[in-house]
Design a protein around this motif. Sequence first.
Motif, short mmCIF file in Angstrom:
data_model
loop_
_atom_site.label_atom_id
_atom_site.label_comp_id
_atom_site.label_asym_id
_atom_site.label_seq_id
_atom_site.Cartn_x
_atom_site.Cartn_y
_atom_site.Cartn_z
N ARG A 1 -1.98 9.54 10.63
CA ARG A 1 -2.42 9.89 11.99
C ARG A 1 -3.83 9.36 12.24
N ASN A 2 -4.72 9.52 11.28
CA ASN A 2 -6.10 9.07 11.46
C ASN A 2 -6.19 7.54 11.55
N LEU A 3 -5.37 6.84 10.78
CA LEU A 3 -5.36 5.37 10.86
C LEU A 3 -4.89 4.90 12.22
N GLU A 4 -3.91 5.57 12.77
CA GLU A 4 -3.44 5.21 14.11
C GLU A 4 -4.52 5.45 15.15
N LEU A 5 -5.28 6.52 15.00
CA LEU A 5 -6.38 6.79 15.92
C LEU A 5 -7.47 5.73 15.82
N MET A 6 -7.60 5.08 14.66
CA MET A 6 -8.58 4.01 14.47
C MET A 6 -8.09 2.67 15.03
N GLY A 7 -6.83 2.63 15.49
CA GLY A 7 -6.32 1.43 16.12
C GLY A 7 -5.32 0.65 15.28
N HIS A 8 -4.86 1.21 14.16
CA HIS A 8 -3.90 0.51 13.31
C HIS A 8 -2.47 0.86 13.71
N MET A 9 -1.59 -0.14 13.65
CA MET A 9 -0.15 0.09 13.75
C MET A 9 0.40 0.19 12.33
N LEU A 10 1.24 1.21 12.08
CA LEU A 10 1.75 1.46 10.73
C LEU A 10 3.26 1.22 10.68
N ILE A 11 3.67 0.50 9.65
CA ILE A 11 5.09 0.20 9.43
C ILE A 11 5.46 0.65 8.02
N PRO A 12 6.35 1.65 7.86
CA PRO A 12 6.72 2.11 6.52
C PRO A 12 7.61 1.13 5.80
N ARG A 13 7.45 1.04 4.49
CA ARG A 13 8.30 0.22 3.61
C ARG A 13 8.69 1.09 2.42
N SER A 14 9.87 0.88 1.90
CA SER A 14 10.28 1.66 0.74
C SER A 14 9.49 1.27 -0.50
N ASN A 15 9.08 -0.01 -0.57
CA ASN A 15 8.37 -0.48 -1.75
C ASN A 15 7.62 -1.75 -1.42
N LEU A 16 6.48 -1.95 -2.06
CA LEU A 16 5.71 -3.18 -1.93
C LEU A 16 5.49 -3.77 -3.32
N GLY A 17 6.02 -4.97 -3.56
CA GLY A 17 5.80 -5.66 -4.82
C GLY A 17 6.64 -5.11 -5.96
N ALA A 18 6.55 -5.80 -7.09
CA ALA A 18 7.23 -5.39 -8.33
C ALA A 18 6.41 -5.98 -9.46
N LEU A 19 5.33 -5.31 -9.78
CA LEU A 19 4.31 -5.87 -10.67
C LEU A 19 4.72 -5.78 -12.14
N MET A 20 4.33 -6.81 -12.88
CA MET A 20 4.56 -6.88 -14.31
C MET A 20 3.20 -7.13 -14.96
N GLY A 21 2.71 -6.18 -15.76
CA GLY A 21 1.35 -6.31 -16.24
C GLY A 21 1.14 -5.95 -17.70
N ILE A 22 0.08 -6.53 -18.26
CA ILE A 22 -0.36 -6.24 -19.63
C ILE A 22 -1.86 -6.06 -19.63
N VAL A 23 -2.33 -5.02 -20.29
CA VAL A 23 -3.76 -4.83 -20.56
C VAL A 23 -3.98 -4.93 -22.06
N ILE A 24 -5.05 -5.63 -22.42
CA ILE A 24 -5.38 -5.78 -23.83
C ILE A 24 -6.55 -4.86 -24.16
N ASP A 25 -6.33 -3.96 -25.10
CA ASP A 25 -7.38 -3.05 -25.57
C ASP A 25 -8.07 -3.71 -26.76
N PRO A 26 -9.24 -4.35 -26.54
CA PRO A 26 -9.87 -5.12 -27.62
C PRO A 26 -10.40 -4.25 -28.75
N LYS A 27 -10.80 -3.02 -28.42
CA LYS A 27 -11.37 -2.13 -29.43
C LYS A 27 -10.32 -1.74 -30.47
#
Length: 570
Positions: A524-550
């Motif tokens: 609601r607040n974003l719309e009051l700021m002038g944004h149009m909102l469009i819902p999506r079930s999902n955005l992206g499908a990320l595949m990630g790795i973090v390396i813990d050097p310690k």
Amino acid sequence: MNRFKIIAFISYCLTIGSHVIIAQTYARNGMVVSSSKIASEVGIEILKKGGNAIDASVATAFALAVTHPTAGNIGGGGFLVFMDSSGTTTTIDFREKAPMKASSDMFLDKDGNLPKGIDHRGRESTSNHIGLKSVGVPGTVAGLYLAHEKYGHLPWADLVQPAIDLAENGFELPWSLANSAIYFDANTKIQFLKDYFRKDNGKLISFGEVWKQPELANTLSEIRDKGHDGFYKGIVAKEIARYMKENGGIITKKDLRNYSAVERKPIKGTYKDYDIYSMPPPSSGGVALIEMMNLMELADLDSIAFNSTKYVHLLAEVMRRAFADRAEHLGDPDFNLNTPINKLTSKEFAKKRFENINLSKASPSDSTKFGQIYDGNSTTHFSLIDKDGNAVSLTYTLEHGYGSGMGSPELGFIFNNEMGDFNPIPNETTRTGLIGTKPNIIQPEKRMLSSMTPTIVAKDGKPYLVIGSPGGKTIINTVFQTVLNVLEYDMQIDRAIEAVKIHHQWLPDRISYEEHLLSPDTKRNLELMGHMLIPRSNLGALMGIVIDPKNKILIGASDSSRPEGAAIGY
């Protein structure tokens, strides 16, 4: 940890809603994270046999061409970012090219309009995404071969053979592909796609039954035995050219013979104490990612609560500016020699862009100036690291799911429809998102602009985060937010991947958001700021790795939106 990083974690926990958290995978000697568990396992086996990160990437990519035909491919193209254990980084550009018979108005009718029709999915689409004229000269085989030739270790044939085995012997058809088989049987008019999931007796393969692809196995065998030339010359190239000529395509044997992948210097940026490496043009991902990270570095994030109205608004305004700059300036660097990459990725430029962000009001998107073209939603990505700390981030695509839906029955693979990523009507840009800026107009042998953003972040000169995503127009922003979540908010990789994501692409002027992860008050607040909102079930499908050097631990996670994906380590 400051209070807003604590708030970020609490907000994440409260808003996770219906997302399913996939447990992180831990390993010491190697990790592969992809949209297919089978393909990830293929990559790990190559690492266990003494292969390096490039070797495992080649094997994983070919395996995905068998197990994940929605986007895994030898009929499309993409990008690879490689960082060795010392921090030296390079990229391989194997983006598709326009055929030599292509022209700037090739998809327009006599009145200069872009007609619509029904595509291979049975959906309305524009002419630049339909039929064999929409196919760019494929780059995947050339890119994988170049990467192996320069940086691989094991014999090429050993890396292609696992994919051949999968195609010849088959694998149990997963639920998603079984659904695709049913859908295409009912909705497509393209015979190749209608028959793609059929058995020899003409019946559709069902969920759990073994799916074999003997024609694809034969094509892969040519590539195994003859390398680059096994695809771009000889019997495969001859059949591609024949099929194109007889079915309205414009790719010739000469187009295939002339195609080559290119090694390019990566885009590099910094965020606090981290170095960020990503793809240069013809991908727009690296430039836009660095510009957005530079803008976020200027914000006082200690005073802005994660996932608050102010935070989402700031993200949207940062995205808006980067995507407008993308459309104005970026395209194939071999055709756009004066692209201001250094300017767009500079801290000084970010300061100028940041100055006109109003933290209480949405900015306008002016359609008379610039805009955006995207990859299709069915791209795929995998992240990989070996025991020595060499890392690969690779994203490749067919454009739409199952590309053009067309292919020679003799060859067994699907052609892309990437010509749709060019700006189709020169000089015409509209508020609905049609873009006509010059850098990405169709020209013969030009590579179309892309949103793919394979990325590696270094810490103290060593690989730290390997990340990427499919998602078409959302790729840049989902990678951006995940990198920010890890570097700024200290999120573990699984939490960073699953946390709330939004997307703003400059044109059309609207925020797409994961519908279950924004509160009613925030919306609601974003719309009051002038944004149009469009819902999506999902955005992206990320595949990630973090390396813990310690602790010398590799930590991987696969997005829950890809239930058949997996982080496999050893």
